[in-house]
Design a protein around this motif. Structure first.
Motif, PDB file in Angstrom:
ATOM      1  N   SER A   1       0.577   3.068   4.142  1.00  0.00           N
ATOM      2  CA  SER A   1       0.611   3.232   2.698  1.00  0.00           C
ATOM      3  C   SER A   1       0.338   4.680   2.323  1.00  0.00           C
TER       4      SER A   1
ATOM      5  N   LEU B   1      -6.417  -5.265  -3.883  1.00  0.00           N
ATOM      6  CA  LEU B   1      -4.979  -5.396  -3.654  1.00  0.00           C
ATOM      7  C   LEU B   1      -4.427  -6.669  -4.289  1.00  0.00           C
TER       8      LEU B   1
ATOM      9  N   LEU C   1      -2.735  -8.784   2.410  1.00  0.00           N
ATOM     10  CA  LEU C   1      -2.117  -7.599   1.828  1.00  0.00           C
ATOM     11  C   LEU C   1      -2.529  -6.306   2.516  1.00  0.00           C
TER      12      LEU C   1
ATOM     13  N   SER D   1      -2.264  -1.529  -5.491  1.00  0.00           N
ATOM     14  CA  SER D   1      -1.951  -1.238  -4.081  1.00  0.00           C
ATOM     15  C   SER D   1      -2.467   0.124  -3.636  1.00  0.00           C
ATOM     16  N   ASP D   2      -3.022   0.908  -4.566  1.00  0.00           N
ATOM     17  CA  ASP D   2      -3.465   2.269  -4.247  1.00  0.00           C
ATOM     18  C   ASP D   2      -4.939   2.281  -3.861  1.00  0.00           C
TER      19      ASP D   2
END
Length: 285
Positions: free
Chosen positions: A15, A160, A6, A165-166
């Motif tokens: 990102s 993740l 990921l 995802s942050d």
């Protein structure tokens, strides 16, 4: 880095990690986080925020649960410190970053802070990382003091893979045989992480240097090699700081430093700009 599913860059674009309406890591703008190692009082944090909130500093840092080598050292203000951070954050429209040390602290910290920091000592606290994957808040993950780049990336992978995802990575120096600096700032790791992951990467020159006289050149070097931001310790009266006094800048030194970073950022196609001062009470207009 075959095990990173990921975090790996592959074909995924950079990102973006947003911690407030006007603070996002991973864009063209370099994000500067400033503040003391530890929250000591409301008056201290208001002084810091009042001085920094019109400068290019975009977020506040301040520890309320402090992992200290000595059990007799100041351990932080705990929940009282969180309330101080929340009040100052609201008054000056500055998002706050603070460290979480245990699973039991996640809920209360997430209720007061905009970003949760995992300190160097907890980088491989896998149970904590899993729970932070479910926390619903952006995470600042610091590299362990003896962690390889692969171990660092795999620690991020834990967060993740559990739904968050942050994640922003933070290089803060690694331990070596040389004791002139507190740690050795591994800027090679910053460049490598930008190539092998899609996650934003920032640098903590304060903990790498261990002395305020080295923070400015390390900060400039970090931006030059591709860092997306910096997290720097500063204090109204550095010599009186209850924690890490020797590596804290004065507020004036902090502001002067950030302004010297503007041409460095420009030279590598990035930018550093002053905040748009807007109180949260009128943010909807």
């Amino acid at each position: 880095m075959n095990n990173a599913k990921l975090a790996a860059k592959s074909n995924q674009q950079q990102s973006l990690v947003q911690i407030s309406d006007n603070v996002t890591f991973g864009r063209e703008e370099i994000i500067i986080i400033g503040g003391p190692c530890a929250v000591e009082s409301y008056e201290q944090m208001e002084t810091v925020a009042e001085k920094l909130h019109t400068s290019p500093v975009k977020a506040l840092r301040g520890g309320v649960y402090k992992p200290r080598t000595s059990p007799y050292a100041f351990q932080g203000m705990g929940e009282t410190g969180l309330k101080v951070l929340a009040e100052v954050s609201h008054k000056y429209n500055l998002p706050v970053v603070t460290e979480v040390m245990a699973i039991s602290q996640i809920e209360v910290i997430a209720a007061h802070a905009d970003m949760l920091q995992v300190g160097s000592r907890n980088m491989q606290n896998f149970d904590l990382l899993k729970e932070l994957g479910r926390a619903g808040k952006p995470i600042l993950l610091k590299r362990g003091l003896a962690a390889t780049i692969e171990e660092f990336v795999m620690a991020a992978e834990y967060i993740l893979s559990h739904g968050n995802s942050d994640v922003v990575l933070c290089e803060r120096g690694i331990r070596s045989f040389d004791n002139y600096t507190r740690n050795v700032l591994d800027l090679g790791a910053v460049a490598a992480l930008k190539q092998i992951t899609h996650l934003p990467v920032i640098v903590d020159p304060s903990h790498a240097a261990g002395g305020r006289e080295l923070i400015a050149p390390l900060s400039r070097a970090a931006i030059a090699c591709g860092a997306d931001g910096l997290i720097i310790e500063c204090h109204p009266v550095p010599e009186k700081s209850v924690s890490d006094a020797q590596q804290a800048l004065s507020l004036e030194e902090m502001i002067d430093l950030v302004h010297t970073l503007v041409p460095v950022a420009f030279s590598v196609g990035r930018k550093i700009s002053n905040r748009k001062v807007l109180s949260r009470k009128c943010a909807h207009y």
